[in-house]
Design an enzyme around this catalytic site. Sequence first.
Site, PDB file in Angstrom:
ATOM      1  CB  CYS A  85      -0.978  -0.033   1.166  1.00  0.00           C
ATOM      2  SG  CYS A  85      -2.381   1.103   0.950  1.00  0.00           S
ATOM      3  CG  HIS A 181      -3.771  -3.673   3.181  1.00  0.00           C
ATOM      4  ND1 HIS A 181      -2.772  -3.161   3.985  1.00  0.00           N
ATOM      5  CD2 HIS A 181      -4.412  -2.599   2.642  1.00  0.00           C
ATOM      6  CE1 HIS A 181      -2.815  -1.836   3.947  1.00  0.00           C
ATOM      7  NE2 HIS A 181      -3.796  -1.468   3.143  1.00  0.00           N
ATOM      8  CD  GLU A 183      -1.498  -6.119   5.575  1.00  0.00           C
ATOM      9  OE1 GLU A 183      -1.704  -4.917   5.833  1.00  0.00           O
ATOM     10  OE2 GLU A 183      -1.097  -6.514   4.459  1.00  0.00           O
TER      11      GLU A 183
END
Length: 525
Positions: A85, A181, A183
């Site tokens: 990001c 993202h 994660e």
Amino acid sequence: MSNIHDHKILILDFGSQYTQLIARRIREIGVYCELWAWDVSEEQIKAFAPNGIILAGGPESVTADNSPRAPEYVFNAGVPVLGICYGMQTMSEQLGGKVIQGVGEGEFGYAQVEVQAASELFKSIEDAVSDSGKALLDVWMSHGDKVSEIPEGFVTVAKTDTCPYAAMANEEKRFYGVQFHPEVTHTRQGKRMLEHFALDICQCEANWKPSSIIEDAVARIKEQVGDDEVILGLSGGVDSSVVAMLLHRAIGSKLTCVFVDNGLLRLNEADQVLEMFGDHFGLNIVHVDAESRFLDALAGEAEPEAKRKIIGKVFVDIFDEESRKCVNAKWLAQGTIYPDVIESAGSATGKAHVIKSHHNVGGLPDDMELGLVEPLRELFKDEVRKIGLELGLPYNMLYRHPFPGPGLGVRVLGEVKKEYCDLLRRADAIFIEELHKADLYNKVSQAFTVFLPVRSVGVMGDGRKYDWVVSLRAVETIDFMTAHWAHLPYDFLGRVSNRIINEIDGISRVVYDISGKPPATIEWE
């Protein structure tokens, strides 16, 4: 066997709410990592010697003056770099690409990216296939700005309809950027992407696992304390319990645990702690029954913050008294965990984090002159629980719902009295017991009972009663920052209410809290 810290990833934090999640995902893969400020020095990076670097997200705009940048050395260190990001945007801008400010066309939430070119990061990964035969990936976006021109040497790896550079790569230099993202769980293949980066691209070995962490912690404790004696405040909570087991394995009888029963614990909790750690595991425990001392100090005080401070001060006083009786103790053990040692710092943006050199979570007196042993300070809470299981602690203790440090002192509203605590203990035990019986306990994030210092009229048989009110509270949450009240079945709530009112003389009414967070907090005080 390799040292568990030999292979490691450095994560630079630009202020994203997801940064700690990146670190947890890398640890879950089996690779050690640390989270540092974005403005870390070249010397610190060299000393840490990471196998790879991740540039995390952040709330700033790369297009703004004085917004954070990665140290130039990151791109000259000769190790793979992954920008996520904001991390991708600053990588692009610093290496000669361009970033434009978003004007009402950012992407927030679910998106599907189309893979444009082969990359080690996305190798053998797809969620679907487009009509043109290209791999599609379900991802989670959260960005306003976007890369408008990638640096020389990079290729476009993935795009969306509104984001022409959703991922980029320079395979020769092993630099990668993703605008989404990986994660978060909403990015379905995110864990595999991070595995590719840490294990394949950075070539880290996956030796960060519970058994290895325990072996390393025990060795480090032995090296640190030698033949000295250690004292630990054992609460029965997850962190202090795991510290106790690690120290017991490392130094055996040279550990003294001080267990302070403040009269504010759950039903039979003190007996359970003493039985498990003393009788079952054979730890040396000093049991201090201090119920009257705490309740006397709390008498007449109704303000929540004042109650917390009183409870904390009395505990410190008692622990100080008991520790001074251990005249041969040279060390104090604490259950400090990794999130405890990360705090906001005054960088240019105020978004950086630094590592504290010392985090005395107990607020103990400085004149104790004891060295500090913190065997969990590298670990996240989920890792602490996993090594607790490996050490033989029971699952139902390690995965219990959170319980506040002041205990029932903040679940009895207003002034704390023994009568109120005794009633609350029994009511709460019934609620938790019924949650387990209905297989609902692990479906809510936290559940407990609150004692309300108001009386209500009730009817028992032919007579009227005028007794106390309790409230049941159950919430569902991911991070405890926001929470929804749990929609427990009506028949279940009715069963709990009937049991509490019928079995506990002194409670005439049970209510259910249907407040979310925000506007309410999870705890009532």
